[in-house]
Design a protein around this motif. Structure first.
Motif, short mmCIF file in Angstrom:
data_model
loop_
_atom_site.label_atom_id
_atom_site.label_comp_id
_atom_site.label_asym_id
_atom_site.label_seq_id
_atom_site.Cartn_x
_atom_site.Cartn_y
_atom_site.Cartn_z
N SER A 9 0.85 -1.03 -0.09
CA SER A 9 -0.03 0.08 0.18
C SER A 9 0.84 1.34 -0.03
CB SER A 9 -0.83 -0.17 1.28
OG SER A 9 -1.58 1.20 1.38
N LYS A 75 -11.65 -8.19 -3.25
CA LYS A 75 -12.29 -7.13 -3.84
C LYS A 75 -12.83 -6.15 -2.57
CE LYS A 75 -16.29 -5.47 -6.42
NZ LYS A 75 -17.51 -5.75 -7.00
N PHE A 78 -9.86 -4.01 -1.54
CA PHE A 78 -9.64 -2.91 -2.37
C PHE A 78 -10.69 -1.89 -2.31
CE2 PHE A 78 -7.00 -5.93 -4.79
CZ PHE A 78 -6.01 -5.09 -5.34
N GLU A 79 -11.72 -2.25 -1.75
CA GLU A 79 -12.85 -1.11 -1.70
C GLU A 79 -12.64 -0.33 -0.38
OE1 GLU A 79 -16.42 -3.50 -1.52
OE2 GLU A 79 -16.49 -3.42 -3.67
N GLU A 82 -7.85 2.09 -1.61
CA GLU A 82 -7.64 2.03 -2.97
C GLU A 82 -6.15 2.20 -3.35
OE1 GLU A 82 -9.78 5.17 -5.02
OE2 GLU A 82 -11.92 4.35 -4.55
N SER A 83 -5.19 2.24 -2.35
CA SER A 83 -3.96 2.14 -2.78
C SER A 83 -3.18 0.99 -2.85
CB SER A 83 -2.99 3.11 -1.83
OG SER A 83 -3.01 2.61 -0.50
N GLU A 85 -2.01 -2.92 -3.88
CA GLU A 85 -1.56 -3.48 -4.60
C GLU A 85 -1.52 -4.93 -4.27
OE1 GLU A 85 2.87 -4.02 -6.94
OE2 GLU A 85 1.50 -1.78 -7.05
N LYS A 99 -4.29 -4.49 -8.98
CA LYS A 99 -4.30 -3.08 -8.43
C LYS A 99 -5.68 -2.70 -8.50
CE LYS A 99 0.19 -1.89 -10.31
NZ LYS A 99 1.01 -0.82 -11.06
N THR A 100 -6.18 -1.56 -8.04
CA THR A 100 -7.45 -1.17 -7.70
C THR A 100 -7.93 -0.95 -9.41
OG1 THR A 100 -6.59 0.24 -5.76
CG2 THR A 100 -8.88 0.87 -6.86
N GLU A 101 -7.63 -0.60 -10.12
CA GLU A 101 -8.02 -0.40 -11.31
C GLU A 101 -8.75 -1.85 -11.95
OE1 GLU A 101 -3.71 0.21 -12.48
OE2 GLU A 101 -5.20 0.90 -10.80
N SER A 104 -12.10 -2.58 -10.59
CA SER A 104 -13.49 -1.94 -10.88
C SER A 104 -14.46 -2.70 -11.34
CB SER A 104 -12.76 -0.82 -11.79
OG SER A 104 -12.91 -1.34 -13.06
#
Length: 124
Positions: A9, A75, A78-79, A82-83, A85, A99-101, A104
């Motif tokens: 993070s 998931k 990550f919610e 958001e930093s 990995e 990663k966060t993206e 999505s």
């Protein structure tokens, strides 16, 4: 086959990353068929440790079939941050970094498919 999961993070302190790794390992054990543990030498909250072991989780009994359940657990983390990995590494050195993206709503199905292929390559 065993894999390693390294949690990182850009915003959390090392002790917070280690606490999150411990919590994530427990969540994986409760909600999936995978088995997660902190490697020997991993630190306790508030202790300093070898940077290689900070945020490390050893995973076993991972197959392409467990990827969906595993990623539902991941998931949620990550919610929360958001930093984050997360990097999976197989015994032969193959890596899958999430990663966060990647988590999505638009990309989750693609990410799970990549994970199923990654973990499926290890089962056999």
């Amino acid at each position: 086959m065993n894999q390693n999961l390294i949690l990182k993070s850009g915003q959390l302190e090392p002790a917070e990353v280690q606490a999150m790794a411990r919590e994530l390992a427990g969540s994986i054990n409760r909600h999936t068929a995978a088995q997660a543990s902190l490697p020997n030498g991993a630190t306790r909250p508030g202790e300093r440790g070898d940077p290689v072991t900070l945020g490390a989780i050893a995973l076993s009994v991972i197959t392409s079939g467990t990827a969906v359940a595993l990623f539902q657990v991941i998931k949620a983390y990550f919610e929360r941050d958001e930093s984050l990995e997360m990097a999976f590494e197989g015994p032969e050195g193959r890596k899958l970094t999430i990663k966060t993206e990647n988590m999505s709503a638009e990309r989750i199905d693609e990410t799970i498919a990549m994970a199923q292929a990654f973990f499926g390559a290890h089962s056999g």
